[in-house]
Design an enzyme around this catalytic site. Structure first.
Site, short mmCIF file in Angstrom:
data_model
loop_
_atom_site.label_atom_id
_atom_site.label_comp_id
_atom_site.label_asym_id
_atom_site.label_seq_id
_atom_site.Cartn_x
_atom_site.Cartn_y
_atom_site.Cartn_z
N SER A 1 0.84 -1.20 0.00
CA SER A 1 0.00 0.00 0.00
C SER A 1 0.87 1.25 0.00
CB SER A 1 -0.88 -0.03 1.26
OG SER A 1 -1.97 0.82 1.13
N PRO A 2 0.42 2.33 -0.63
CA PRO A 2 1.26 3.54 -0.67
C PRO A 2 1.57 4.06 0.73
CG PRO A 2 -0.98 4.00 -1.44
CD PRO A 2 -0.84 2.51 -1.33
N GLN B 1 1.40 6.57 -7.30
CA GLN B 1 0.23 7.29 -6.76
C GLN B 1 0.48 8.79 -6.88
OE1 GLN B 1 -0.65 7.73 -2.47
NE2 GLN B 1 -2.63 6.76 -2.86
N TYR C 1 -7.18 15.01 1.15
CA TYR C 1 -6.31 15.83 0.30
C TYR C 1 -7.15 16.53 -0.77
CZ TYR C 1 -2.82 13.29 2.93
OH TYR C 1 -2.10 12.76 3.98
N ARG D 1 1.28 -1.17 6.85
CA ARG D 1 2.20 -1.33 7.99
C ARG D 1 2.90 -2.70 8.02
NH1 ARG D 1 -2.02 0.48 12.26
NH2 ARG D 1 -3.27 -0.60 10.68
#
Ligand SMILES: Cc1cc2nc3c(=O)[nH]c(=O)nc-3n(C[C@H](O)[C@H](O)[C@H](O)COP(=O)(O)OP(=O)(O)OC[C@H]3O[C@@H](n4cnc5c(N)ncnc54)[C@H](O)[C@@H]3O)c2cc1C
Ligand SMILES: Cc1cc2nc3c(=O)[nH]c(=O)nc-3n(C[C@H](O)[C@H](O)[C@H](O)COP(=O)(O)O)c2cc1C
Length: 763
Positions: A413-414, A491, A572, A715
């Protein structure tokens, strides 16, 4: 002690027995309004585990019950003309009436005073006459409502309708689910044998289907005939019977989920359905009632005061009840939403049904029925287009999006590294992403890479707006392509009002101590009182940002990325347009969801124009603002995904939250996966699930049940770049590719992990 049990159901009777066993001197009376053999309902089920607990408490009554059990091991699902059977589930059933008669017999033998046909009109009076009152007076507990101010019950009445019927048709070889499509919608039955010639047959449907059938105006007799017609092909000419004379009308119910905040008051303690209920689809109501009875008897013996016993009882039982209620909620919600899954292939539908409560994991299913699970895994691999005939776990199935072919379903995951220098990735990024690409994941997604300097979140964020960014990213992408078979996704994002903040490990989301830059967002809002207020974007700002995304996409293409992801989540810039919490615009970019999606979709279309047709684009969204009304909620997420799909987005990366400081996320294992499930199964769009997914079992069950197409782990990949290769080794999956220089390490790991669970087998 002088004890009154209010209610002669499983809780009241079993408590009386358990208490007498601990001290025969107790003076115990059970008050029951009905006659001894006058009981509603049909059969109840016990799992093997529950029965072990009951046997340990009282082997005598356990043996009496056991001798009347009907056993079965299989679960059969009738769906779309197929009957799919899986084994190893281990349940037993008994008539509720039989169970109660046996418990009455045992209680009587132990000297309990059983008073039938005795309605208790005043719980208060009972509490004055006895040292202890066990209020085991069932679902509609009088004790609970008389003292509602103290017990504080929360009652959640669920939407589906169900009716508890019986039949002499045999369902003695399997617990059987039957899903039937009718002219009024889907309707289904949960059927199980409980003695030699009778089975429970619970019929359930949505309120819409129930209305269309007109069940509300039917008598119980008419209702049975109508259900017989619906399920005729499974009933072999047998009738459906009702024994709910105590209920008015057609006897259909809505399940009430009950949980009391307090379980005791003065010398009164709630027990069984009076205190908490568990949905019938996990068959745990009687189990909860009887196990609570044992716990209370234990604490009354071990503690010196009633109060101390009540505290221990509540502490111990609440945890267990919450655990079961959580599983029961998953299960009942699955049935409430079942129409979402009724397009699934029968194999996947069956898997989804079996794992609906999330108590049964992928590997647990293997222990129950290895052959069935391997058949399902083979189906998954075939569907995924695996070129060999090896049965592997779903996480090791390939995936294709446009011309992108991923070797497996695990995605890094980013994750922002905050190690960029003026937007430029450094050697840190080369090593970081290189390691994760070597570590076995099919796809590595780089961190949010910003389309302009002011679009960065922090001064450490990477960018894609200067020639040296492109060159540095190209070095990383080239390494990944040359040395690994992982694919790499870029991304792209813009921070909006969440920009100009400190590095992740400093004070997250707090403004910089100095050197802040001006911000813009959908509207003139601030992330928090401490952050600067962004200005609302003008049309020319929007055009400029759109060109920045286009330019960044072209650079990403030249750098060689395999896939793009547009970041429309987490508050964002693009997310600030989507959520009504931060989009207060009154022009065509604000107001309705269609309007709020306009700018993100403009960006997507502009980027799609310059991004090669053979390469896919993903969009990451926040599927819930976690603020309830007023924010994005899961049905909005479905609408958002529909718009993305229609625009040509290839896959939706379903994250949630981080859009408001007022959010209250419901954290837990795989907590965002239900959003992905809903989007995938309601829109048909491919999805990625993310959020607290950290075990291979999680990934396999998500994929196999059709809750997502790809699974992102963030994580876990910080803690272990080689997460996928290590998972494969532990699971005994041997076909994942290791980097050639590491083969000796691989072989040692394989030996140490002892080919643990399974080696792949050919189909
Ligand atoms: C459709 C359906 C299917 C189910 N299937 C299962 C299953 O498969 N397995 C399972 O374990 N559980 C099942 N249950 C749940 C199970 O029936 C209950 O959870 C269980 O009976 C709870 O036991 P209890 O003793 O707390 O309450 P109850 O069994 O409801 O007993 C309460 C008793 O108190 C009496 N009473 C109430 N008020 C008074 C009063 N004022 N004076 C005197 N007497 C009073 C009532 O007459 C009743 O006999 C099912 C429930 C439903 C609705
Ligand atoms: C250190 C860190 C940095 C993150 N940076 C990004 C990011 O740049 N872009 C993004 O979309 N999500 C980012 N996330 C969110 C993760 O991609 C992921 O959605 C989230 O951590 C939940 O997954 P997990 O439970 O596997 O960690 C970040 C998470 C962490 C822990």
């Amino acid at each position: 002690m002088k004890i009154a049990c209010l209610g002669g159901g499983p809780a009241g009777l079993y408590f009386a027995i358990s208490m007498k066993l601990r001290d025969a001197a107790h003076d115990i009376t059970v008050f029951e309004r009905n006659r001894p053999d006058d009981t509603f309902g049909w059969g109840v089920v016990f799992s093997d585990e529950t029965f072990d607990n009951i046997t340990a408490n009282d082997p005598v009554s356990a043996e009496m019950i056991r001798s009347h059990f009907a056993y079965w091991d299989d679960i059969a699902v009738h769906y779309r003309g197929q009957r799919i059977v899986s084994g190893g589930h281990g349940f037993s059933g008994i008539a509720r009436k039989e169970l109660l008669m046996l418990l009455q017999e045992r209680a009587r033998a132990l000297g309990v005073d059983l008073r039938f046909k005795t309605e208790i009109a005043s719980v208060d009076a009972l509490a004055h006459d006895y040292d202890l009152v066990i209020a085991a007076d069932g679902l509609n507990s009088k004790a609970r409502s008389d003292f509602a101010d103290h017990f504080k019950p929360a009652i959640d009445t669920r939407k589906n309708k169900f009716v508890w019927l019986g039949t002499h048709q045999k369902f003695d070889d399997a617990f059987t689910f039957i899903f039937e499509e009718t002219e009024h919608g889907w309707i289904w039955a949960h059927a199980y044998q409980f003695d030699t010639d009778t089975a429970t047959f619970i019929v359930e449907c949505s309120p819409a289907t129930w209305d269309k059938f007109g069940f509300d105006v039917m008598s119980q007799e008419e209702n049975c005939r109508a259900c017989e017609r619906i399920f005729a092909k499974y009933l072999g000419g047998h009738r459906l019977m009702s024994n709910a004379a105590h209920l008015r009308g057609s006897a259909w119910l809505n399940f009430p989920r009950v949980l009391c905040e307090k379980w005791s008051y003065r010398n009164i303690a709630l027990m069984g359905d009076a205190a908490a209920t568990a949905h019938f689809s996990i068959g745990s109501g009687t189990k909860l009632a009887m196990e609570s009875a044992v716990a209370m008897a234990n604490y009354l013996q071990s503690e010196t005061t009633l109060d101390a016993a009540f505290v221990k009882y509540e502490e111990a039982r609440r945890t267990e009840v919450l655990r079961l209620q959580s599983a029961a909620r998953n299960s009942l919600e699955w049935f409430e939403d079942v129409e979402r899954y009724l397009h699934l292939d029968p194999i996947q539908f069956n898997y989804s049904l079996l794992t609906r409560s999330q108590r049964i994991s992928h590997e647990n299913l293997r222990l129950r029925d290895k052959k069935w699970l391997e058949g399902a895994e083979a189906w998954f691999q075939r569907l995924a287009g695996a070129s060999d005939n090896i049965v592997r776990r779903p996480m090791f199935a390939p995936f294709r999006l446009r011309d992108l072919r991923l070797k497996n379903r695990v995605v890094v995951s980013p994750m922002a590294q905050y190690r960029g220098v003026d937007g430029c990735p450094t050697d840190w990024h080369l090593v970081h992403y290189g390691e994760r690409a070597k570590g076995g994941a099919g796809l590595v997604c780089i961190e949010m890479t910003c389309v302009s300097p002011e679009g960065r979140i922090t001064p450490g964020c990477t960018g894609m707006y200067a020639p040296e960014h492109e060159t540095s990213w190209k070095r990383i992408v080239d390494f990944v392509h040359a040395e690994t078979d992982a694919k790499i996704c870029c991304q792209l994002g813009h921070s909006g009002a969440k920009g100009s903040t400190q590095l992740g490990w400093e004070e997250m989301d707090a403004p910089l101590k100095d050197g802040n830059w001006p911000l813009m967002s959908a509207s003139a809002t601030a992330w928090s009182d401490r952050n600067q207020r962004a200005r609302a974007m003008t049309r020319s700002d929007m055009e400029r940002v759109r060109e920045q995304f286009v330019s960044a996409a072209k650079m990403a293409q030249r750098a060689g990325f395999d896939m793009l992801e547009i970041h429309c989540a987490h508050g964002y810039l693009l997310s600030s347009f989507i959520t009504p919490l931060t989009n207060l615009r009154t022009d065509e970019y604000g107001g309705s969801l269609e309007n709020r999606m306009r700018f993100p979709l403009e960006i997507f279309h502009a980027v799609r124009e310059v991004w090669p047709m053979e390469k896919p684009i993903s969009v990451r969204i926040s599927a819930s603002d976690w603020v309830g009304e007023g924010g994005i909620q899961p049905p909005d997420a479905v609408a958002i995904a529909r718009m993305l799909k229609e625009a040509g987005v290839d896959i939706c990366d379903v994250s949630a939250g981080q859009t408001s400081i007022h959010a209250h996320p419901a954290y837990g294992r795989m907590f965002q996966t239900p959003f992905s499930d809903r989007i995938r199964n309601e829109t048909g769009m491919a999805t990625m699930a993310v959020g607290n997914i950290y075990e291979p079992d999680h990934i396999n069950s998500i994929l196999m049940a059709g809750r997502a197409d790809l699974v992102c782990l963030a994580r876990p990949h910080l803690a272990d770049p080689y997460w996928t290769l290590h998972a494969a080794a532990n699971l005994g999956e041997r076909s994942e590719t290791w980097p050639l220089p590491y083969l000796a390490g691989r072989d040692q790991l394989y030996r140490l992990s002892g080919n643990a669970q399974t080696t792949p087998s050919a189909v």
